[in-house]
Write a protein that holds these residues in place. Structure first.
Motif, mmCIF file in Angstrom:
data_model
loop_
_atom_site.group_PDB
_atom_site.id
_atom_site.type_symbol
_atom_site.label_atom_id
_atom_site.label_comp_id
_atom_site.label_asym_id
_atom_site.label_seq_id
_atom_site.Cartn_x
_atom_site.Cartn_y
_atom_site.Cartn_z
ATOM 1 N N ILE A 30 0.852 -1.201 0.000
ATOM 2 C CA ILE A 30 0.000 0.000 0.000
ATOM 3 C C ILE A 30 0.884 1.246 0.000
ATOM 4 N N LEU A 31 1.873 1.247 0.862
ATOM 5 C CA LEU A 31 2.788 2.384 0.939
ATOM 6 C C LEU A 31 3.501 2.581 -0.394
ATOM 7 N N LYS A 32 3.991 1.494 -0.988
ATOM 8 C CA LYS A 32 4.691 1.585 -2.273
ATOM 9 C C LYS A 32 3.779 2.143 -3.359
ATOM 10 N N THR A 33 2.528 1.707 -3.375
ATOM 11 C CA THR A 33 1.572 2.182 -4.378
ATOM 12 C C THR A 33 1.364 3.689 -4.259
ATOM 13 N N VAL A 34 1.176 4.148 -3.043
ATOM 14 C CA VAL A 34 0.945 5.573 -2.809
ATOM 15 C C VAL A 34 2.190 6.380 -3.174
ATOM 16 N N LEU A 35 3.352 5.897 -2.760
ATOM 17 C CA LEU A 35 4.592 6.624 -3.046
ATOM 18 C C LEU A 35 4.835 6.705 -4.542
ATOM 19 N N LYS A 36 4.581 5.620 -5.261
ATOM 20 C CA LYS A 36 4.774 5.651 -6.718
ATOM 21 C C LYS A 36 3.812 6.640 -7.366
ATOM 22 N N LYS A 37 2.583 6.704 -6.844
ATOM 23 C CA LYS A 37 1.599 7.619 -7.413
ATOM 24 C C LYS A 37 2.003 9.075 -7.204
ATOM 25 N N HIS A 38 2.511 9.382 -6.039
ATOM 26 C CA HIS A 38 2.788 10.779 -5.705
ATOM 27 C C HIS A 38 4.226 11.218 -5.966
ATOM 28 N N ASN A 73 -6.495 2.177 4.820
ATOM 29 C CA ASN A 73 -6.747 3.579 4.484
ATOM 30 C C ASN A 73 -5.934 4.521 5.358
ATOM 31 N N TRP A 74 -5.791 4.164 6.624
ATOM 32 C CA TRP A 74 -5.036 5.007 7.549
ATOM 33 C C TRP A 74 -3.581 5.113 7.108
ATOM 34 N N ILE A 75 -2.953 3.984 6.784
ATOM 35 C CA ILE A 75 -1.544 4.045 6.383
ATOM 36 C C ILE A 75 -1.390 4.652 4.988
ATOM 37 N N ALA A 76 -2.400 4.472 4.132
ATOM 38 C CA ALA A 76 -2.344 5.121 2.815
ATOM 39 C C ALA A 76 -2.387 6.635 2.981
ATOM 40 N N GLU A 184 -7.096 0.250 -1.885
ATOM 41 C CA GLU A 184 -7.408 -1.064 -1.361
ATOM 42 C C GLU A 184 -7.229 -2.183 -2.393
ATOM 43 N N ASN A 185 -7.456 -1.888 -3.649
ATOM 44 C CA ASN A 185 -7.394 -2.948 -4.646
ATOM 45 C C ASN A 185 -6.138 -2.925 -5.477
ATOM 46 N N GLU A 186 -5.246 -2.002 -5.208
ATOM 47 C CA GLU A 186 -4.021 -1.908 -5.993
ATOM 48 C C GLU A 186 -2.903 -2.632 -5.269
ATOM 49 N N ARG A 187 -2.185 -3.487 -5.977
ATOM 50 C CA ARG A 187 -1.010 -4.171 -5.430
ATOM 51 C C ARG A 187 0.112 -4.044 -6.435
ATOM 52 N N LEU A 188 1.327 -3.988 -5.908
ATOM 53 C CA LEU A 188 2.489 -3.922 -6.795
ATOM 54 C C LEU A 188 2.863 -5.308 -7.250
#
Length: 188
Positions: A30-38, A73-76, A184-188
């Motif tokens: 989840i963290l990786k997904t968010v970091l890649k997005k931003h 959601n909290w950690i995202a 929630e549905n995105e995975r690396l």
């Protein structure tokens, strides 16, 4: 004690490092997904930002409330705001860098523009959760950098009313800016 989905939050609150390892093993995607997005092309910032996210989760686990949101959601949300902080820092470093020490490639300028646009879009989303009048108060205070006396004179509102509107506006922005469902549905 074996760390499981049912007890990892409780164990983190008890400062059990194995619970943090559980989070890394099961939620780092989840963290990786968010970091890649931003942080898109700023791969050199991923690892440091990821570590900051994990530290923030560890240090703030007592603030997590399962009635308000899922752990995902909290950690995202933590990752989103940490990555935005890193973008701002990167932009500030670019602007403050000595021109003799730094040779900016055209790619760096395009990254700077993309990051500026991303921050601008996030800011607009937050402001548009407010009424038009409250939006104007926020713009005057934070963008035009006017003091409360000037804003009070311009709007005809007392300073106590302005402070109340700012406080309610901040709460409303926090409530309305949510990452619910985004990751929630995105995975690396």
């Amino acid at each position: 004690m074996k760390i499981t989905e049912k007890n990892f939050i409780e164990q983190m609150k008890k400062r059990n490092e194995k619970a943090l390892e559980y989070v890394i093993d099961n939620y780092a995607w989840i963290l990786k997904t968010v970091l890649k997005k931003h942080l898109f092309n700023l791969e050199n910032l991923y690892e440091e930002c990821m570590n900051d996210c994990l530290l923030a989760i560890w240090n703030n686990i007592h603030y997590y409330n399962p009635q308000k949101s899922s752990f995902k959601n909290w950690i995202a949300g933590i990752a989103k705001y940490k990555s935005i902080d890193y973008m701002r820092k990167y932009l500030k470093d670019l602007e403050n860098g000595n021109i003799d020490d730094i040779v900016l490639a055209s790619e760096d300028n395009s990254i700077k523009e993309i990051l500026s646009n991303e921050i601008s879009m996030e800011t607009k989303k937050m402001l548009y959760s407010l009424s038009e009048e409250d939006r104007e108060i926020f713009k005057k205070l934070y963008f035009e950098e006017k003091n409360m006396n000037e804003i009070s004179k311009e709007t005809g509102l007392s300073k106590s009313i302005l402070y109340n509107r700012l406080s309610r506006g901040k709460k409303k922005m926090r409530k309305n800016i949510s990452v619910k469902g985004d990751y929630e549905n995105e995975r690396l």
